[in-house]
Structures are given as structure tokens and as C-alpha cells.
Design an enzyme around this catalytic site. Structure first.
Site, PDB file in Angstrom:
ATOM      1  N   LYS A 197       0.834  -1.206   0.000  1.00 46.84           N
ATOM      2  CA  LYS A 197       0.000   0.000   0.000  1.00 46.84           C
ATOM      3  C   LYS A 197       0.869   1.257   0.000  1.00 46.84           C
ATOM      4  O   LYS A 197       0.706   2.151  -0.836  1.00 46.84           O
ATOM      5  CB  LYS A 197      -0.930   0.007   1.202  1.00 46.84           C
TER       6      LYS A 197
ATOM      7  N   ASP B 274      -6.597   0.676   0.534  1.00 44.05           N
ATOM      8  CA  ASP B 274      -6.768   1.062   1.932  1.00 44.05           C
ATOM      9  C   ASP B 274      -8.176   0.680   2.361  1.00 44.05           C
ATOM     10  O   ASP B 274      -8.862  -0.089   1.677  1.00 44.05           O
ATOM     11  CB  ASP B 274      -6.485   2.554   2.125  1.00 44.05           C
TER      12      ASP B 274
END
Length: 311
Positions: free
Chosen positions: A209, A228
Site C-alpha cells: 500500500k 486502503d
């Protein structure tokens, strides 16, 4: 005991219920029950007649049956029900429609984390875990004034950094990750944040991420899709994935979203999660994607809801 002749007593001929079956002459051998009418009302004669009609039904020869089976059954023109096409949530046409509407809602959005360099973006992304971008943006301006360069961070211990990032939550682990990343960047990468997925993943506290945020936002490299909490929730509501694990969700999204849209798609979905498609009480009535969404937790809908489309 004296038997009483009730008929003689009352002066008429009848059968009295006081008489026994023996006296009336209607007794039967023990164990034999008199035949009773069928409860359905059908008598035995009617039943036999029905059986007779069934037996009289003409038989069809094996050859005739085979010939009949070979004749295709055709529905009359315009008759019958048309089979509905099966819903495909990742059909190319639907994906393009979703992307087109996201472009209308969020044409030029980018990362909400404030930064002036890849290092600042890396730090801000690490701090954003289990926090909000708004909260991180309140902390980082003072933090980067106090420690302007990656070398300044590398000179710290995690304990020295903890008070400065306390309000972002999980400050001990985050301080360890930021200081560890700074030391490795200075010692192994010449003080520069690496622009390569394989190398950036070697930094402490950096997973896919964070790597996708830095590589996509700063270096404009589409190496993957940022996943996310917003992207997870909305991708599952739109049925673009059934997974709940971030790496698997990313793989599913990379298969259906064109690579040229990976960076912008992530930013658009994150903004959409903040503005309209919140975790609780999403604003479905105001959403441009509403009639493409079959989420089970919609607050308002014009389309069928799919019970498995859950965030």
C-alpha cells in the site's frame, strides 16, 4: 336384572338403543368390521370404473415414443419467457461505466496527504495507518519543520520521535518504522527514496500500500493499486472483488482495471469513500454510481440488492 321391552312400554315398534346386538339380530362375528363408505365420498364402483379407464388407455409403441422424442419442442413466436443474462460484476462494459462516472465525480484528484518530496510522502503514508489523512496533515507540517531532511530522521532514535507523532496512534511502531526507513535510505540508497518496487519494499514499515502510494503519486509509476480501507469497502460493495485481504483485493483490481487507470482509480475511490460512500450510512441517493451498485447495506436504491455484496 330385568330386561325392559321399550317398544312395548312406549306402544310403538322401534329399535331401542337399550337392546343388545344379539336381541336385534344384527350381531357379527367378533373381529369382523362392517364396510364403511370411503371418507372421500367415492364409492367402490366409481373407484373400479376409474381403474378400468386407466387400464383401457392405449399404449404407445416404442418406435412412436422415439419418434415423438426426436421432434424438437418449439415455443410460439413471441411466447415464453426470455432468459435474463447473468449479472457479471466485472464485465468490461460495467467497468468502463464505473470509471467514466468516477471521472465525472473526481476528475483531477490526487493524494490527500500533504508532502513536498518522496520522503515526506513516505513518512506521511506510514503515519496514516490506522489514522486519518486529516489528522496526519495536522502533524506533519511541524514534524518536517523540526526534522527537514531524511538525514535528520536517521539521526534520531524511535523514542525521540514518539512524542512528535503521538496523536497519529500506534506511535511506537510508527516511530520505529520511520527511523528505520530513514537509516536504510541514508545507508543503502544515498539518501534518496528508491523508485523501484522491489527496493522500496525492503524499507522498514513499507508494504505494498505504502509503496504504491509513493511510486504512483510521486514517481507516476503504475506498479499496483493502492488498497486502503476505502478501496476495500467500495470494491466489495461494487462486487469488483470478494476478497477481504488487501493483497488479494489488489490482484483482483489489477485484473479488471486498465493499468493506465490504476493510479487515478485509487485516488478517486479513496475520495469517494470520504465524500459519499462512507462505512456507515453511505449517501446512496446522492451517488452517481447508485444504479450500478447492488450493495447489501445501501441506504437507498433503485436496483436489486445483492445480499453478498457487503463491505
Amino acid at each position: 336384572m330385568v330386561a325392559v321391552n321399550c317398544a312395548a312400554w312406549f306402544g310403538y315398534t322401534t329399535v331401542c338403543y337399550h337392546e343388545t346386538a344379539f336381541q336385534r339380530g344384527t350381531f357379527m362375528v367378533r373381529g369382523v368390521v362392517p364396510r364403511q363408505p370411503a371418507r372421500t365420498g367415492r364409492q367402490e364402483g366409481a373407484r373400479r370404473a376409474a381403474i378400468g379407464r386407466m387400464k383401457a388407455k392405449p399404449l404407445v409403441s416404442a418406435g412412436a415414443r422415439k419418434q415423438t422424442a426426436s421432434i424438437p419442442t418449439q415455443l410460439p413466436a413471441g411466447g415464453g419467457k426470455k432468459a435474463q443474462p447473468r449479472f457479471n460484476p466485472v464485465a468490461p462494459e460495467r467497468i468502463q461505466d464505473i470509471l467514466k462516472r468516477l471521472d465525472q465525480l473526481y476528475p483531477d484528484v490526487t493524494c490527500a496527504l500533504e508532502h513536498r518530496s518522496p520522503w515526506e510522502l513516505l513518512v506521511a503514508t506510514i503515519l496514516s495507518a490506522q489514522s486519518t489523512d486529516v489528522n496526519v496533515n495536522r502533524v506533519t507540517p511541524a514534524l518536517f519543520r523540526k526534522y527537514p531532511t531524511v538525514q535528520d530522521f536517521a539521526a534520531l532514535t524511535p523514542e525521540q520521535l514518539q512524542p512528535d507523532i503521538y496523536s497519529t496512534g500506534f506511535f511506537r511502531n510508527k516511530a520505529k518504522s520511520v527511523v528505520g526507513a530513514a537509516k536504510k535510505i541514508v545507508s543503502e540508497f544515498g539518501g534518496q527514496v528508491p523508485d523501484d518496487m522491489e527496493k522500496i519494499l525492503t524499507l522498514p514499515g513499507v508494504a505494498r500500500k505504502t509503496a504504491n502510494v509513493v511510486l504512483g503519486t510521486w514517481f507516476k509509476q503504475a506498479e499496483g493499486v493502492v488498497v486502503d480501507t476505502h478501496v476495500t469497502r467500495i470494491s466489495r460493495r461494487l462486487e469488483l472483488t470478494k476478497q477481504s485481504d488487501a493483497p488479494k483485493i489488489e490482484q483482483d483490481l489489477m485484473k479488471v482495471i486498465p493499468r493506465a487507470k490504476w493510479i487515478l482509480f485509487s485516488h478517486q475511490v479513496i475520495w469517494h469513500g470520504r465524500k459519499l460512500c462512507m462505512a456507515r450510512a453511505p449517501k446512496c441517493a446522492d451517488c452517481l454510481l447508485e444504479n450500478l451498485c447492488h450493495a447489501a447495506d445501501k441506504t437507498w436504491t433503485t436496483v436489486e440488492v445483492h445480499k453478498n455484496a457487503k463491505p
